[in-house]
Design an enzyme around this catalytic site. Structure first.
Site, PDB file in Angstrom:
ATOM      1  N   GLY A 160       0.841  -1.198   0.000  1.00  8.95           N
ATOM      2  CA  GLY A 160       0.000   0.000   0.000  1.00  8.95           C
ATOM      3  C   GLY A 160       0.871   1.241   0.000  1.00  8.95           C
ATOM      4  O   GLY A 160       2.073   1.176   0.291  1.00  8.95           O
ATOM      5  N   GLN A 179       3.108   9.847   1.534  1.00  4.81           N
ATOM      6  CA  GLN A 179       4.372   9.120   1.731  1.00  4.81           C
ATOM      7  C   GLN A 179       5.398   9.435   0.642  1.00  4.81           C
ATOM      8  O   GLN A 179       6.574   9.107   0.794  1.00  4.81           O
ATOM      9  CB  GLN A 179       4.118   7.609   1.815  1.00  4.81           C
ATOM     10  N   LEU A 200       6.055   1.739   5.136  1.00  2.00           N
ATOM     11  CA  LEU A 200       7.221   2.114   4.326  1.00  2.00           C
ATOM     12  C   LEU A 200       7.870   3.392   4.853  1.00  2.00           C
ATOM     13  O   LEU A 200       9.032   3.654   4.548  1.00  2.00           O
ATOM     14  CB  LEU A 200       6.801   2.279   2.861  1.00  2.00           C
ATOM     15  N   HIS A 256      -5.043   1.536   7.436  1.00  2.00           N
ATOM     16  CA  HIS A 256      -3.673   2.053   7.571  1.00  2.00           C
ATOM     17  C   HIS A 256      -3.455   3.223   6.604  1.00  2.00           C
ATOM     18  O   HIS A 256      -2.916   4.272   6.979  1.00  2.00           O
ATOM     19  CB  HIS A 256      -2.696   0.899   7.297  1.00  2.00           C
ATOM     20  N   HIS A 268      -3.029   7.440   7.018  1.00  6.02           N
ATOM     21  CA  HIS A 268      -1.979   8.304   6.441  1.00  6.02           C
ATOM     22  C   HIS A 268      -2.586   9.593   5.875  1.00  6.02           C
ATOM     23  O   HIS A 268      -1.995  10.666   6.003  1.00  6.02           O
ATOM     24  CB  HIS A 268      -1.244   7.588   5.308  1.00  6.02           C
TER      25      HIS A 268
HETATM   26  O1  K1U Z   1       1.410   2.456   3.898  1.00  2.13           O
HETATM   27  C1  K1U Z   1       2.483   1.850   3.965  1.00  2.13           C
HETATM   28  O2  K1U Z   1       3.394   2.283   4.637  1.00  2.13           O
HETATM   29  C2  K1U Z   1       2.635   0.539   3.236  1.00  2.13           C
HETATM   30  C3  K1U Z   1       2.497  -0.666   4.151  1.00  2.13           C
HETATM   31  C4  K1U Z   1       1.055  -1.143   4.101  1.00  2.13           C
HETATM   32  C5  K1U Z   1       0.603  -2.046   5.210  1.00  2.13           C
HETATM   33  C6  K1U Z   1       1.282  -3.183   5.571  1.00  2.13           C
HETATM   34  C7  K1U Z   1       0.818  -4.008   6.575  1.00  2.13           C
HETATM   35  C8  K1U Z   1      -0.351  -3.707   7.213  1.00  2.13           C
HETATM   36  C9  K1U Z   1      -1.020  -2.571   6.884  1.00  2.13           C
HETATM   37  C10 K1U Z   1      -0.562  -1.737   5.869  1.00  2.13           C
HETATM   38  C11 K1U Z   1       3.443  -1.743   3.637  1.00  2.13           C
HETATM   39  O3  K1U Z   1       3.321  -2.195   2.541  1.00  2.13           O
HETATM   40  S1  K1U Z   1       4.706  -2.276   4.695  1.00  2.13           S
HETATM   41  C12 K1U Z   1       5.507  -3.573   3.771  1.00  2.13           C
HETATM   42  C13 K1U Z   1       4.737  -4.837   3.736  1.00  2.13           C
HETATM   43  O4  K1U Z   1       3.813  -5.024   4.503  1.00  2.13           O
HETATM   44  C14 K1U Z   1       5.109  -5.877   2.745  1.00  2.13           C
HETATM   45  C15 K1U Z   1       6.166  -5.722   1.890  1.00  2.13           C
HETATM   46  C16 K1U Z   1       6.481  -6.733   0.975  1.00  2.13           C
HETATM   47  C17 K1U Z   1       5.731  -7.884   0.920  1.00  2.13           C
HETATM   48  C18 K1U Z   1       4.673  -8.062   1.782  1.00  2.13           C
HETATM   49  C19 K1U Z   1       4.354  -7.061   2.695  1.00  2.13           C
HETATM   50 ZN    ZN Z   2       2.298   3.307   6.292  1.00  2.84          ZN
END
Ligand code: K1U
Ligand code: ZN
Length: 186
Positions: free
Chosen positions: A46, A51, A95, A136, A140
């Site tokens: 996401g 961001q 992220l 989530h 943001h």
């Molecule tokens: O918004 C963001 O910072 C992105 C975030 C989204 C998110 C992850 C988990 C729960 C709620 C929202 C991410 O993508 S963090 C990275 C991540 O979860 C991931 C990365 C690579 C493969 C699988 C997952």
């Molecule tokens: Zn986030």
């Protein structure tokens, strides 16, 4: 299309409430292209426009499984219209807070209204990972981070680490207790 730099805490832009998109025009479509490219490159599931430093209420998501075809989704001016009393817990990452994961309890199901890239209005009911991710990302757009949903002790610890790293121009190394959960490794 371009990959943009991701804004990292303690950058104050992450605390801004983003502005609604007035019209889904060429500039918004170009922003979405860059967001999707940045999200896939990170990699993440996401991304909210703030961001990458753009204070507009635009969200991209792709929660497709690793070996399945990509399923990019775009939500313009997303808004939660209903949330269940029942809660679910998920090990969330962000992220903008690299390498840090923590369990967050949120409503298990939500209804979200939004516009698509044609400016058409929709309302969906989401559960599971889609519900978690939407909450989530909508957080943001309101300047809220997932660490706002955890204990003050843990939040202060992670903020301190990232403030120190920003001061020294470092990248943050994960704490031994911040192991990446299995389901984030793909
Ligand atoms: O918004 C963001 O910072 C992105 C975030 C989204 C998110 C992850 C988990 C729960 C709620 C929202 C991410 O993508 S963090 C990275 C991540 O979860 C991931 C990365 C690579 C493969 C699988 C997952
Ligand atoms: Zn986030």
């Amino acid at each position: 299309m371009a990959t943009r730099d991701i804004v990292i805490i303690p950058d104050k832009r992450l605390r801004l409430a983003s502005e609604p998109v007035k019209a889904v025009d060429k500039a918004v479509r170009a922003l979405v292209d860059d967001m999707l490219e940045t999200m896939y490159a990170a990699p993440g599931i996401g991304l909210a426009a703030i961001q990458i430093g753009v204070a507009q209420r635009v969200v991209t998501l792709d929660i497709a499984k690793k070996d399945d075809p990509p399923e990019p989704r775009v939500f313009i001016n997303p808004e939660i219209t209903w949330a269940s009393d029942e809660k679910s817990t998920y090990d969330e990452g962000c992220l903008s807070i690299p390498e840090y994961y923590e369990e967050v309890a949120r409503p298990s199901r939500v209804k979200v209204k939004y516009m698509d890239l044609d400016g058409k209005a929709h309302e969906i009911e989401a559960d599971g990972l889609l519900a978690t991710c939407l909450q989530h990302e909508i957080d943001h757009t309101n300047g809220v981070l997932f660490i706002d949903h955890i204990s003050k002790l843990k939040r202060d610890r992670v903020m301190k680490k990232f403030k120190k790293a920003a001061k020294h121009g470092d990248t943050v190394k994960p704490h031994p207790s911040d192991d990446v959960p299995e389901h984030h490794l793909g």
